[in-house]
Write an enzyme that holds these catalytic residues in place. Structure first.
Site, mmCIF file in Angstrom:
data_model
loop_
_atom_site.group_PDB
_atom_site.id
_atom_site.type_symbol
_atom_site.label_atom_id
_atom_site.label_comp_id
_atom_site.label_asym_id
_atom_site.label_seq_id
_atom_site.Cartn_x
_atom_site.Cartn_y
_atom_site.Cartn_z
ATOM 1 N N HIS A 72 65.589 84.025 126.464
ATOM 2 C CA HIS A 72 65.220 85.128 125.566
ATOM 3 C C HIS A 72 64.697 86.315 126.371
ATOM 4 C CE1 HIS A 72 64.799 83.056 121.383
ATOM 5 N NE2 HIS A 72 65.901 82.684 122.021
ATOM 6 N N TYR A 200 57.163 87.234 115.167
ATOM 7 C CA TYR A 200 55.733 87.041 114.875
ATOM 8 C C TYR A 200 55.389 87.986 113.727
ATOM 9 C CZ TYR A 200 55.130 84.566 119.350
ATOM 10 O OH TYR A 200 55.202 83.661 120.385
ATOM 11 N N PRO A 292 48.090 78.697 119.918
ATOM 12 C CA PRO A 292 49.499 78.746 120.332
ATOM 13 C C PRO A 292 50.174 80.104 120.126
ATOM 14 C CG PRO A 292 49.222 77.410 118.358
ATOM 15 C CD PRO A 292 47.861 77.739 118.841
ATOM 16 N N LYS A 296 51.097 79.765 125.395
ATOM 17 C CA LYS A 296 50.564 79.590 126.751
ATOM 18 C C LYS A 296 50.174 78.151 127.102
ATOM 19 C CE LYS A 296 51.445 83.416 127.823
ATOM 20 N NZ LYS A 296 52.666 83.354 128.602
ATOM 21 N N TYR A 384 53.255 87.693 128.166
ATOM 22 C CA TYR A 384 54.066 86.711 127.424
ATOM 23 C C TYR A 384 55.035 85.984 128.370
ATOM 24 C CZ TYR A 384 56.407 84.670 123.363
ATOM 25 O OH TYR A 384 56.897 83.782 122.426
HETATM 26 P P1 FAS Z 1 48.777 66.524 126.272
HETATM 27 O O1 FAS Z 1 47.726 66.418 125.209
HETATM 28 O O2 FAS Z 1 50.150 66.949 125.918
HETATM 29 O O3 FAS Z 1 48.932 65.107 127.004
HETATM 30 C C1 FAS Z 1 47.800 64.323 127.305
HETATM 31 C C2 FAS Z 1 48.253 62.875 127.399
HETATM 32 O O4 FAS Z 1 47.116 62.077 127.772
HETATM 33 C C3 FAS Z 1 48.764 62.327 126.068
HETATM 34 O O5 FAS Z 1 50.011 61.702 126.240
HETATM 35 C C4 FAS Z 1 47.679 61.338 125.637
HETATM 36 O O6 FAS Z 1 48.201 60.220 124.951
HETATM 37 C C5 FAS Z 1 47.093 60.911 126.974
HETATM 38 N N1 FAS Z 1 45.703 60.452 126.869
HETATM 39 C C6 FAS Z 1 44.721 60.967 126.099
HETATM 40 N N2 FAS Z 1 43.581 60.265 126.274
HETATM 41 C C7 FAS Z 1 43.869 59.277 127.186
HETATM 42 C C8 FAS Z 1 43.112 58.236 127.767
HETATM 43 N N3 FAS Z 1 41.828 58.065 127.454
HETATM 44 N N4 FAS Z 1 43.724 57.409 128.659
HETATM 45 C C9 FAS Z 1 45.029 57.598 128.998
HETATM 46 N N5 FAS Z 1 45.806 58.570 128.472
HETATM 47 C C10 FAS Z 1 45.222 59.396 127.573
HETATM 48 N N6 FAS Z 1 51.364 74.944 123.129
HETATM 49 C C11 FAS Z 1 52.237 75.964 123.056
HETATM 50 O O7 FAS Z 1 52.455 76.650 124.054
HETATM 51 N N7 FAS Z 1 52.888 76.245 121.858
HETATM 52 C C12 FAS Z 1 52.686 75.479 120.734
HETATM 53 O O8 FAS Z 1 53.267 75.737 119.688
HETATM 54 C C13 FAS Z 1 51.789 74.398 120.781
HETATM 55 N N8 FAS Z 1 51.572 73.604 119.674
HETATM 56 C C14 FAS Z 1 50.654 72.575 119.764
HETATM 57 C C15 FAS Z 1 50.381 71.735 118.661
HETATM 58 C C16 FAS Z 1 49.434 70.694 118.748
HETATM 59 C C17 FAS Z 1 49.147 69.796 117.550
HETATM 60 C C18 FAS Z 1 48.735 70.482 119.948
HETATM 61 C C19 FAS Z 1 47.691 69.387 120.069
HETATM 62 C C20 FAS Z 1 49.000 71.310 121.051
HETATM 63 C C21 FAS Z 1 49.964 72.343 120.969
HETATM 64 N N9 FAS Z 1 50.260 73.159 122.055
HETATM 65 C C22 FAS Z 1 51.142 74.179 122.005
HETATM 66 C C23 FAS Z 1 49.639 72.953 123.303
HETATM 67 C C24 FAS Z 1 50.348 71.823 123.966
HETATM 68 O O9 FAS Z 1 51.702 72.118 124.139
HETATM 69 C C25 FAS Z 1 49.628 71.547 125.243
HETATM 70 O O10 FAS Z 1 49.317 72.745 125.944
HETATM 71 C C26 FAS Z 1 50.348 70.604 126.156
HETATM 72 O O11 FAS Z 1 50.653 69.440 125.433
HETATM 73 C C27 FAS Z 1 49.448 70.340 127.347
HETATM 74 O O12 FAS Z 1 49.919 69.238 128.000
HETATM 75 P P2 FAS Z 1 48.894 68.171 128.630
HETATM 76 O O13 FAS Z 1 47.805 68.909 129.322
HETATM 77 O O14 FAS Z 1 49.760 67.219 129.347
HETATM 78 O O15 FAS Z 1 48.158 67.475 127.390
HETATM 79 C C1 PHB Z 2 57.250 77.051 119.067
HETATM 80 O O1 PHB Z 2 58.470 77.272 119.061
HETATM 81 O O2 PHB Z 2 56.757 75.932 118.804
HETATM 82 C C2 PHB Z 2 56.317 78.184 119.395
HETATM 83 C C3 PHB Z 2 56.834 79.355 119.931
HETATM 84 C C4 PHB Z 2 55.972 80.393 120.234
HETATM 85 C C5 PHB Z 2 54.615 80.263 119.988
HETATM 86 C C6 PHB Z 2 54.102 79.072 119.456
HETATM 87 C C7 PHB Z 2 54.960 78.027 119.157
HETATM 88 O O3 PHB Z 2 53.767 81.290 120.262
#
Ligand code: FAS
Ligand code: PHB
Length: 389
Positions: A72, A200, A292, A296, A384
């Protein structure tokens, strides 16, 4: 068991760190409390910065991304019934790639398996020990037995609710937090995206985001109240509300259909400082959370593990502790810039309950200035697409 780096958490941060360390010849084991399918079932991020793509290229895990990912060059902002495109490539020479976190995680898991690297899934009650000294250990339970692992370093990649940050003495940690008075209700559907690029939407009924995963799979979000329950949102109710928040063209052309996933995520800004405690390093959501809106979260996890893996390579190959001593300062520098951008995007695009007329006029002026100023568009664009590492 013994390993050089024990990685807690098998999400994107842990998996990408594991591949980078492997590339640098550093032995590592991941300890993950869930199983592979559970992790792949979580629908999260969708947009990859160029730097994140570069890291996946570096570890040889980007073939499917380049085949299926959507490059994009811009995004659109919609408000007051009109859409305004921001040409980010024109402003920065860079692009972003739309490729879901689920697929990034799947690709990293497959690469780890193919490389014969160890991931202990279903690792219960992981405990971190002696990371203030030079011989840290972790303990975990699996199949009814307690296991102990000796290591040189522990990487806490276990997300916001993980055990790593909670293992640090409270007095050693400073946290900064802002919880937003709303959440995002997300819906995934096998319908063609309403637009070629992300839209957005700032609307008086609340924020809405039109995103996608492929030319045939769309991802939509609606700002919702904090006490909303996903059970209260039928597909029809979701589509009807989304249409009300879109510009007329998008509202008229959007293709709706059955949801294949629906979930509500809370929004918060969170940073824990520092990100290093002796032989324990925090990376990704374990150390920081962004709303989100700026796309980032996943990308910050990538830059953290880039800094950490290069620091550990320096330690093992050059016997220098300079990189690990500087990790927290370096990572936090980029984290806070992303926190600022994510807060700014969230403040500019969402309807804040109880906001006064002055604040809503300021928000409108922010948007009007943004679309009239090349400097403002360049500033949004460079944040971005991702600031330099
Ligand atoms: P993660 O949380 O992905 O991974 C951590 C891992 O550690 C998990 O697999 C978990 O099971 C494991 N873990 C936890 N506790 C543990 C323990 N005690 N022992 C062993 N393992 C354990 N970011 C965006 O950029 N755009 C989005 O739209 C977006 N939507 C999101 C929606 C939700 C509901 C959430 C929670 C986050 C969202 N994020 C989004 C942010 C997300 O993408 C995170 O930045 C990304 O998953 C970060 O990755 P990790 O740091 O690996 O953490
Ligand atoms: C998504 O596609 O999940 C998405 C894209 C951009 C954002 C947040 C989520 O800022």
């Amino acid at each position: 068991m013994r390993t050089q780096v024990a990685i807690i958490g098998g999400g994107p941060a842990g998996l990408l760190l594991g591949q980078l360390l492997h590339r640098y010849g550093i032995d590592n084991v991941i300890f993950e409390r869930k199983d592979r399918d559970y992790i792949l079932g979580r629908i999260r991020a969708g947009v990859l910065e160029q730097g994140t793509v570069g890291l996946l290229d570096e570890v040889g895990v980007s073939a499917r991304l380049h085949q299926d990912g959507l490059v994009h060059h811009g995004i659109e902002l919609a408000f007051g019934g009109a859409r305004h495109r921001i040409d980010m490539t024109k402003a920065t020479g860079k692009t972003v790639t739309v490729y879901g976190q689920t697929e990034v995680t799947r690709d990293l898991m497959d690469a780890r398996l193919a490389a014969g690297l160890t991931t202990v899934y279903d690792a219960d009650n992981v405990g971190l020990h002696d990371f203030d000294g030079t011989q840290p250990r972790i303990r975990y339970e699996k199949d009814g037995k307690t296991h102990e692992v000796a290591c040189d370093f522990i990487a806490g990649c276990d997300g916001f609710h993980g055990v790593s940050r909670q293992s640090v003495k409270p007095e050693a940690l400073t946290v900064f937090e802002r919880v937003y008075p709303f959440g995002w209700l997300g819906l995934l559907s096998d319908t063609p995206p309403v637009s070629d690029e992300l839209i957005y939407n700032n609307h008086e009924r609340g924020f809405a985001l039109c995103s996608m995963r492929s030319p045939h799979r769309s991802r939509y979000y609606l700002q919702c109240a904090l006490d909303e329950q996903v059970e209260n949102w039928s597909d029809d109710k979701f589509w009807e509300e989304l249409r009300r928040r879109l510009d007329p063209e998008a509202a008229a052309t959007i293709v709706t259909g059955l949801s294949i996933e629906k979930s509500i995520a809370p929004l918060r800004s969170f940073v824990a400082e520092p990100m290093r405690f002796g032989r324990l390093f925090l990376a990704g959501d374990a150390a920081h959370i962004v709303p989100p809106t700026g796309a980032k979260g996943l990308n910050l996890a990538a830059s953290d593990v880039h800094y950490l893996s290069t620091a550990l390579r320096e330690f093992y190959t050059e016997k220098s502790a300079a990189g690990i001593d500087d990790y927290s300062r370096r990572a936090l520098g980029r984290v806070w810039k992303a926190e600022r951008f994510s807060w700014w995007m969230t403040s500019m695009l969402h309807r804040f309950p109880g906001t006064d007329e002055f604040s809503s006029r300021i928000q409108r002026a922010e948007l009007a200035y943004l679309i009239d100023s090349d400097a403002a568009k360049t500033s949004l664009s460079e944040n971005y697409v991702g600031l330099p590492y």
